[in-house]
Write a protein that holds these residues in place. Structure first.
Motif, short mmCIF file in Angstrom:
data_model
loop_
_atom_site.label_atom_id
_atom_site.label_comp_id
_atom_site.label_asym_id
_atom_site.label_seq_id
_atom_site.Cartn_x
_atom_site.Cartn_y
_atom_site.Cartn_z
N TRP A 102 -18.74 -11.10 1.67
CA TRP A 102 -19.13 -9.67 1.66
C TRP A 102 -18.46 -8.94 0.51
O TRP A 102 -19.08 -8.13 -0.19
N ILE A 103 -17.17 -9.21 0.29
CA ILE A 103 -16.44 -8.59 -0.82
C ILE A 103 -17.09 -8.93 -2.15
O ILE A 103 -17.34 -8.06 -3.00
N LYS A 104 -17.36 -10.22 -2.36
CA LYS A 104 -17.93 -10.63 -3.64
C LYS A 104 -19.32 -10.04 -3.86
O LYS A 104 -19.68 -9.67 -4.98
N SER A 105 -20.10 -9.91 -2.78
CA SER A 105 -21.44 -9.36 -2.92
C SER A 105 -21.42 -7.87 -3.25
O SER A 105 -22.38 -7.34 -3.80
N ALA A 106 -20.32 -7.20 -2.93
CA ALA A 106 -20.20 -5.76 -3.21
C ALA A 106 -19.88 -5.47 -4.66
O ALA A 106 -20.03 -4.33 -5.12
N ASP A 107 -19.41 -6.47 -5.42
CA ASP A 107 -19.02 -6.27 -6.83
C ASP A 107 -18.05 -5.10 -6.96
O ASP A 107 -18.33 -4.10 -7.65
N PRO A 108 -16.87 -5.17 -6.37
CA PRO A 108 -15.98 -4.01 -6.34
C PRO A 108 -15.32 -3.70 -7.67
O PRO A 108 -15.05 -4.59 -8.48
N ASP A 109 -15.08 -2.40 -7.85
CA ASP A 109 -14.21 -1.94 -8.94
C ASP A 109 -12.79 -1.72 -8.44
O ASP A 109 -11.83 -1.80 -9.22
N VAL A 110 -12.66 -1.43 -7.14
CA VAL A 110 -11.37 -1.10 -6.53
C VAL A 110 -11.26 -1.80 -5.19
O VAL A 110 -12.22 -1.83 -4.41
N LEU A 111 -10.10 -2.35 -4.92
CA LEU A 111 -9.77 -2.88 -3.59
C LEU A 111 -8.54 -2.18 -3.08
O LEU A 111 -7.50 -2.14 -3.76
N PHE A 112 -8.64 -1.61 -1.88
CA PHE A 112 -7.45 -1.14 -1.16
C PHE A 112 -7.22 -2.13 -0.03
O PHE A 112 -7.86 -2.10 1.01
N ASN A 113 -6.26 -3.02 -0.26
CA ASN A 113 -6.00 -4.19 0.59
C ASN A 113 -5.00 -3.78 1.68
O ASN A 113 -3.80 -4.02 1.57
N ASN A 114 -5.51 -3.18 2.74
CA ASN A 114 -4.68 -2.41 3.66
C ASN A 114 -4.48 -3.06 5.03
O ASN A 114 -3.54 -2.71 5.75
N ALA A 115 -5.34 -3.99 5.43
CA ALA A 115 -5.28 -4.55 6.78
C ALA A 115 -3.95 -5.26 7.04
O ALA A 115 -3.51 -6.08 6.24
N ALA A 116 -3.32 -4.94 8.16
CA ALA A 116 -2.05 -5.56 8.52
C ALA A 116 -1.77 -5.29 9.99
O ALA A 116 -2.35 -4.39 10.59
N ILE A 117 -0.86 -6.08 10.55
CA ILE A 117 -0.39 -5.86 11.92
C ILE A 117 1.13 -5.86 11.92
O ILE A 117 1.78 -6.39 11.02
N PHE A 118 1.67 -5.25 12.98
CA PHE A 118 3.11 -5.09 13.14
C PHE A 118 3.54 -5.71 14.46
O PHE A 118 2.82 -5.65 15.45
N ASP A 119 4.71 -6.30 14.46
CA ASP A 119 5.34 -6.74 15.71
C ASP A 119 6.83 -6.78 15.48
O ASP A 119 7.31 -6.63 14.35
#
Length: 259
Positions: A77-94
């Protein structure tokens, strides 16, 4: 009189935001869309809702990045979007010390915060290179990545890895005119803090709400930050204002970490 676009204008840009359903991620979606970007957002579960400028330019797809097929589908999905910007934000805490933070917690935190984070960054970078785009990759680190904390062993290590990968990726991608930076938030008042506060109540025998109040008061500026504080920094890194900034980790923490 000549009209000049505002420096943070993202019109014509495609931005991807992971971890987009709340707090910092949702604020970043709103900031990018308000500046004219087409935003592709992803998280677990149904799309967040909000009435904001540019909402019609946001498209959403749910992926579980800890699931093998979910990650593979997200990368496509990312590659098909042809991005100019990525905000790589997904994370979890424990939370857990080296005495009780077991390997199941390790696998879960490193699985999302490092393994999936790296795969998402790589997919975006590969797309940018293939399309010959001068892009911007923005990784979400944390003040926890700058120092160990007794009760947050695995999480601190994952965010230290984010900072290191950011530096390496920036150097590798500089010849392709792709900038890679990270943001290290301090204590930010997001919905996640309800869970964090509950964990501190358990491990430190504190009353509900006590830890959240304490950490806010301990910030040199005297209060917790807001998601928009971080999203505004992400907008800066996504825009031409930061065209000569790469391999950096910007601390958005009210003065908690001195660098």
């Amino acid at each position: 009189m000549t009209n000049h676009p505002i420096p943070t204008d993202l019109t014509g840009k495609t931005c991807i935001v992971t971890g987009a359903n709340g707090g910092i991620g949702a604020s970043a979606v709103e900031h990018f869309a308000a500046q004219g970007a087409q935003v592709f957002a992803t998280d677990l579960g149904p799309q967040f809702t909000g009435d904001f400028d540019g909402a019609d330019r946001v498209s959403y797809q749910a992926f579980n990045l800890l699931d093998a097929d979910g990650l593979i589908n997200c990368l496509a999905w990312i590659k098909s979007a042809d991005p100019d910007v990525l905000f790589n934000n997904a994370a979890i805490f424990d939370m857990g010390t080296v005495l009780d933070a077991d390997l199941a917690q390790y696998d879960r935190l490193f699985g999302l915060n490092v393994r999936s984070f790296y795969a998402v960054m790589q997919a975006a970078a590969q797309s940018m290179v293939a399309q010959n785009r001068a892009g911007s990759i923005i990784n979400l680190a944390s003040q926890a990545g700058h120092r160990g904390e007794a009760l947050v062993a695995h999480y601190c290590a994952t965010k230290a890895a984010v900072i290191s990968y950011t530096q390496s990726a920036a150097l590798a991608l500089a010849p392709h005119h792709i900038r890679v930076n990270a943001i290290s938030p301090g204590v930010i008042d997001t919905p996640m803090w309800q869970d964090v506060d509950a964990l501190f109540a358990k491990f430190e025998n504190k009353a509900p709400g006590q830890k959240k109040r304490e950490v806010g008061e301990a910030v040199p500026l005297g209060h917790m930050g807001s998601p928009s504080d971080v999203a505004g920094t992400a907008l800066y890194l996504a825009s031409d204002l930061s065209s000569y900034v790469t391999a950096q980790t910007l601390c958005v923490d009210g003065g908690n970490v001195l660098r």
